[in-house]
Design a protein around this motif. Structure first.
Motif, PDB file in Angstrom:
ATOM      1  N   UNK A  10      -3.370 -28.665  17.647  1.00 24.53           N
ATOM      2  CA  UNK A  10      -3.130 -28.254  16.270  1.00 24.53           C
ATOM      3  C   UNK A  10      -4.271 -28.727  15.385  1.00 24.53           C
ATOM      4  N   UNK A  11      -4.610 -27.913  14.398  1.00 19.70           N
ATOM      5  CA  UNK A  11      -5.622 -28.331  13.431  1.00 19.70           C
ATOM      6  C   UNK A  11      -4.943 -29.001  12.242  1.00 19.70           C
ATOM      7  N   UNK A  12      -5.667 -29.929  11.648  1.00 22.48           N
ATOM      8  CA  UNK A  12      -5.173 -30.636  10.464  1.00 22.48           C
ATOM      9  C   UNK A  12      -5.456 -29.769   9.239  1.00 22.48           C
ATOM     10  N   UNK A  13      -4.694 -28.719   9.095  1.00 24.04           N
ATOM     11  CA  UNK A  13      -4.902 -27.795   7.991  1.00 24.04           C
ATOM     12  C   UNK A  13      -3.701 -27.747   7.067  1.00 24.04           C
ATOM     13  N   UNK A  14      -3.649 -26.700   6.287  1.00 23.36           N
ATOM     14  CA  UNK A  14      -2.594 -26.528   5.293  1.00 23.36           C
ATOM     15  C   UNK A  14      -1.202 -26.472   5.901  1.00 23.36           C
ATOM     16  N   UNK A  15      -1.073 -25.978   7.108  1.00 21.23           N
ATOM     17  CA  UNK A  15       0.245 -25.811   7.733  1.00 21.23           C
ATOM     18  C   UNK A  15       0.592 -26.927   8.705  1.00 21.23           C
ATOM     19  N   UNK A  16      -0.111 -28.052   8.641  1.00 22.40           N
ATOM     20  CA  UNK A  16       0.132 -29.132   9.597  1.00 22.40           C
ATOM     21  C   UNK A  16       1.587 -29.575   9.579  1.00 22.40           C
ATOM     22  N   UNK A  17       2.143 -29.761   8.399  1.00 20.64           N
ATOM     23  CA  UNK A  17       3.520 -30.247   8.280  1.00 20.64           C
ATOM     24  C   UNK A  17       4.490 -29.355   9.052  1.00 20.64           C
ATOM     25  N   UNK A  18       4.484 -28.079   8.760  1.00 27.51           N
ATOM     26  CA  UNK A  18       5.408 -27.153   9.428  1.00 27.51           C
ATOM     27  C   UNK A  18       5.090 -26.989  10.901  1.00 27.51           C
ATOM     28  N   UNK A  19       3.806 -26.842  11.218  1.00 27.77           N
ATOM     29  CA  UNK A  19       3.413 -26.615  12.614  1.00 27.77           C
ATOM     30  C   UNK A  19       3.731 -27.806  13.504  1.00 27.77           C
ATOM     31  N   UNK A  20       3.485 -29.018  13.026  1.00 33.33           N
ATOM     32  CA  UNK A  20       3.713 -30.199  13.848  1.00 33.33           C
ATOM     33  C   UNK A  20       5.195 -30.400  14.143  1.00 33.33           C
ATOM     34  N   UNK A  21       6.034 -30.308  13.137  1.00 29.37           N
ATOM     35  CA  UNK A  21       7.469 -30.508  13.339  1.00 29.37           C
ATOM     36  C   UNK A  21       8.041 -29.418  14.240  1.00 29.37           C
ATOM     37  N   UNK A  22       7.675 -28.191  13.993  1.00 36.22           N
ATOM     38  CA  UNK A  22       8.152 -27.070  14.819  1.00 36.22           C
ATOM     39  C   UNK A  22       7.700 -27.248  16.272  1.00 36.22           C
ATOM     40  N   UNK A  23       6.442 -27.627  16.459  1.00 36.67           N
ATOM     41  CA  UNK A  23       5.889 -27.816  17.803  1.00 36.67           C
ATOM     42  C   UNK A  23       6.603 -28.945  18.536  1.00 36.67           C
ATOM     43  N   UNK A  24       6.793 -30.087  17.868  1.00 39.37           N
ATOM     44  CA  UNK A  24       7.467 -31.216  18.510  1.00 39.37           C
ATOM     45  C   UNK A  24       8.900 -30.861  18.898  1.00 39.37           C
TER      46      UNK A  24
END
Length: 140
Positions: free
Chosen positions: A116-130
């Protein structure tokens, strides 16, 4: 059922999953730590790759989120080492980077589950991915 027994049963049901967060930038580490805690996870933090490998081997963790580039040991090297450990090789592992995956040398051979990149969608992408990885989904 007594109130005490009910409370004990609820404690067993609500056991939190633990995420190892390896990030060398203190402000980014704190941001992600708060994000993970708000999502209901316990968090063990490490400020570099060596501290992360030590924490991974000594702690009961359910997944790892590691910065790609850190002092003492990169996230890629951390991933490679854990994939060779029989007790830890099954852990879901997410690599975070400021670079796009195409620009990042080392990801393909480290065997991380997700980049994942540390971009604008990190919050949503990280939680969804985990959540997906911890639920056993192979393509989050």
């Amino acid at each position: 059922m007594t109130l005490k027994k009910k409370a004990q049963d609820e404690k067993v049901i609500s056991v939190k999953q633990t995420i190892l967060l390896a990030e060398d930038d203190a402000s980014m580490r704190r941001f992600i730590e708060v994000l993970l805690k708000k999502a209901g996870y316990e968090v063990v933090t490490a400020k570099d790759g060596l501290a992360a490998i030590k924490a991974a081997l000594e702690s009961k963790i359910d997944a790892i989120v590691a910065d790609a580039i850190m002092p003492n040991m990169t996230g890629y090297d951390l991933c490679r080492m854990l994939r060779q450990n029989p007790d830890k090789k099954h852990l879901p592992l997410v690599i975070l980077s400021g670079l796009n995956q195409e620009d990042s040398a080392g990801f393909e051979d480290c065997l991380a589950d997700v980049y994942l990149t540390k971009g604008n969608n990190l919050k949503d992408n990280l939680i969804k991915t985990l959540k997906s990885l911890l639920n056993g989904e192979t393509n989050p």
